[in-house]
Design a protein around this motif. Structure first.
Motif, PDB file in Angstrom:
ATOM      1  N   SER A 277      44.846  35.843  28.102  1.00  0.00           N
ATOM      2  CA  SER A 277      43.513  35.818  28.718  1.00  0.00           C
ATOM      3  C   SER A 277      42.621  34.980  27.821  1.00  0.00           C
ATOM      4  O   SER A 277      43.026  34.598  26.714  1.00  0.00           O
TER       5      SER A 277
ATOM      6  N   SER B 108      44.252  48.622  32.718  1.00  0.00           N
ATOM      7  CA  SER B 108      44.117  47.432  31.876  1.00  0.00           C
ATOM      8  C   SER B 108      45.459  46.984  31.316  1.00  0.00           C
ATOM      9  O   SER B 108      46.394  47.783  31.186  1.00  0.00           O
TER      10      SER B 108
ATOM     11  N   VAL C 114      42.515  43.614  29.436  1.00  0.00           N
ATOM     12  CA  VAL C 114      41.962  42.966  30.633  1.00  0.00           C
ATOM     13  C   VAL C 114      42.121  43.921  31.809  1.00  0.00           C
ATOM     14  O   VAL C 114      43.217  44.420  32.073  1.00  0.00           O
TER      15      VAL C 114
ATOM     16  N   ASP D  46      39.625  39.181  34.280  1.00  0.00           N
ATOM     17  CA  ASP D  46      39.176  40.473  34.770  1.00  0.00           C
ATOM     18  C   ASP D  46      39.361  40.592  36.276  1.00  0.00           C
ATOM     19  O   ASP D  46      39.062  39.656  37.027  1.00  0.00           O
ATOM     20  N   TYR D  47      39.878  41.738  36.696  1.00  0.00           N
ATOM     21  CA  TYR D  47      40.139  42.062  38.108  1.00  0.00           C
ATOM     22  C   TYR D  47      41.272  41.223  38.703  1.00  0.00           C
ATOM     23  O   TYR D  47      41.324  41.010  39.908  1.00  0.00           O
TER      24      TYR D  47
END
Length: 312
Positions: free
Chosen positions: A41, A54, A47, A10-11
């Protein structure tokens, strides 16, 4: 088929995705699918990136036949450390791959997994000191584009991930393929892993490893007079040949290129230290403080003292 897995969280920083373009174009140059790339992931699925959109991903699979793992970085690695699941996966499975690589702050993830212990590594210069502090047994070299230590690779800022991926293509498929990929992607030159992150080296844009090595030798020996003969001896070419390389690849004479490195070194010392101008002039290879001031005025249009006082 060589399988490349880009591991995101994430990010993740979106520029990390661009490294896969290197392998895509390598397939095009080779004329057949040598690389097979996929995004992974921890749990798979959508994600969220640093920019807010995403990306779909496959879940981590212990049986995934991945030859090269690329670990994407995040903008704030201390605030967004890797999850225990990712760390455990890397500890138990990543080293079964041919190589594992941290893109920019992806080095922090490798550090969490213990994969950088007693190894040389790099990351973006902004985060280099933090990486040193968090992983004291890692020999962090903050002034490198990318570093290879056995099967563990790490790169500096995100665009350096492209150079690192290109270095992988060169190892897998040879110099000519790597050069063709760089040309197709309009990468102005191929930066070797030993090249500095500092901007002047990038501005000079040396294409050949020989000239990159000569400039790196000069940068490490700026306090010396640095004749063209000395630099030529350091990289095992004639002074005449090295002079031709300087002019053809940088558009500058050896003296002007070295002067540019001296100027940048002095500027960094003025900005980042409290050394006297006399010491900075000597350490940067100028004859004296007055000579340094002359070069500053010619190069930047301001005297060196104004950088420290903020009065340009």
């Amino acid at each position: 088929m060589h399988r490349v897995g880009l591991l995101i969280s994430d990010y993740f920083q979106v520029l990390g995705l661009s490294t896969l373009s290197i392998f895509e174009f390598a397939n095009q140059v080779k004329g057949e699918p040598f690389y097979d790339c996929a995004v992974y992931s921890e749990r798979g699925g959508s994600v969220l990136s640093s920019y807010g959109f995403s990306v779909d991903s496959k879940p981590l699979d212990a049986d995934a036949p991945v030859d090269t793992w690329l670990i994407a970085g995040v903008l704030t690695p201390v605030e967004l450390p890797a999850t225990p699941g990712v760390v455990t996966f890397l500890q138990t499975h990543a080293l079964k791959a041919r190589r594992v690589a941290g893109i920019c702050t992806g080095a922090f993830v490798l550090g969490q997994a213990g994969l950088l212990a007693q190894r040389r590594a790099t990351t973006h210069w902004i985060h280099a000191q933090t990486l040193k502090t968090m992983h004291p047994t890692t020999r962090v070299e903050e002034d490198r584009i990318f570093i290879i230590d056995d099967h563990v690779w790490t790169s500096a800022g995100l665009t350096a991930g492209l150079d690192m991926a290109l270095g992988m293509v060169e190892k897998d498929l040879g110099t000519e393929v790597a050069r063709s990929v760089a040309h197709l992607l309009v990468m102005h030159h191929r930066r070797s892993g030993g090249q500095t992150q500092h901007s002047e080296m990038l501005m000079l844009s040396p294409r050949s490893d020989r000239l990159q090595s000569a400039l790196e030798y000069a940068r490490k020996n700026l306090s010396k007079p640095l004749t063209i003969e000395e630099m030529a001896d350091a990289v095992h070419v004639s002074a005449r040949q090295l002079s031709r390389l300087f002019r053809s690849e940088t558009g500058k004479s050896p003296a002007k290129a070295v002067e540019a490195l001296r100027l940048e070194n002095a500027r960094l010392l003025i900005e980042q230290s409290r050394l006297s101008m006399e010491v900075i002039a000597r350490e940067s290879g100028f004859r004296d403080r007055r000579h340094m001031r002359e070069v500053f005025m010619r190069g930047y249009g301001i005297p060196p003292q104004s950088i420290r006082t903020g009065k340009a």
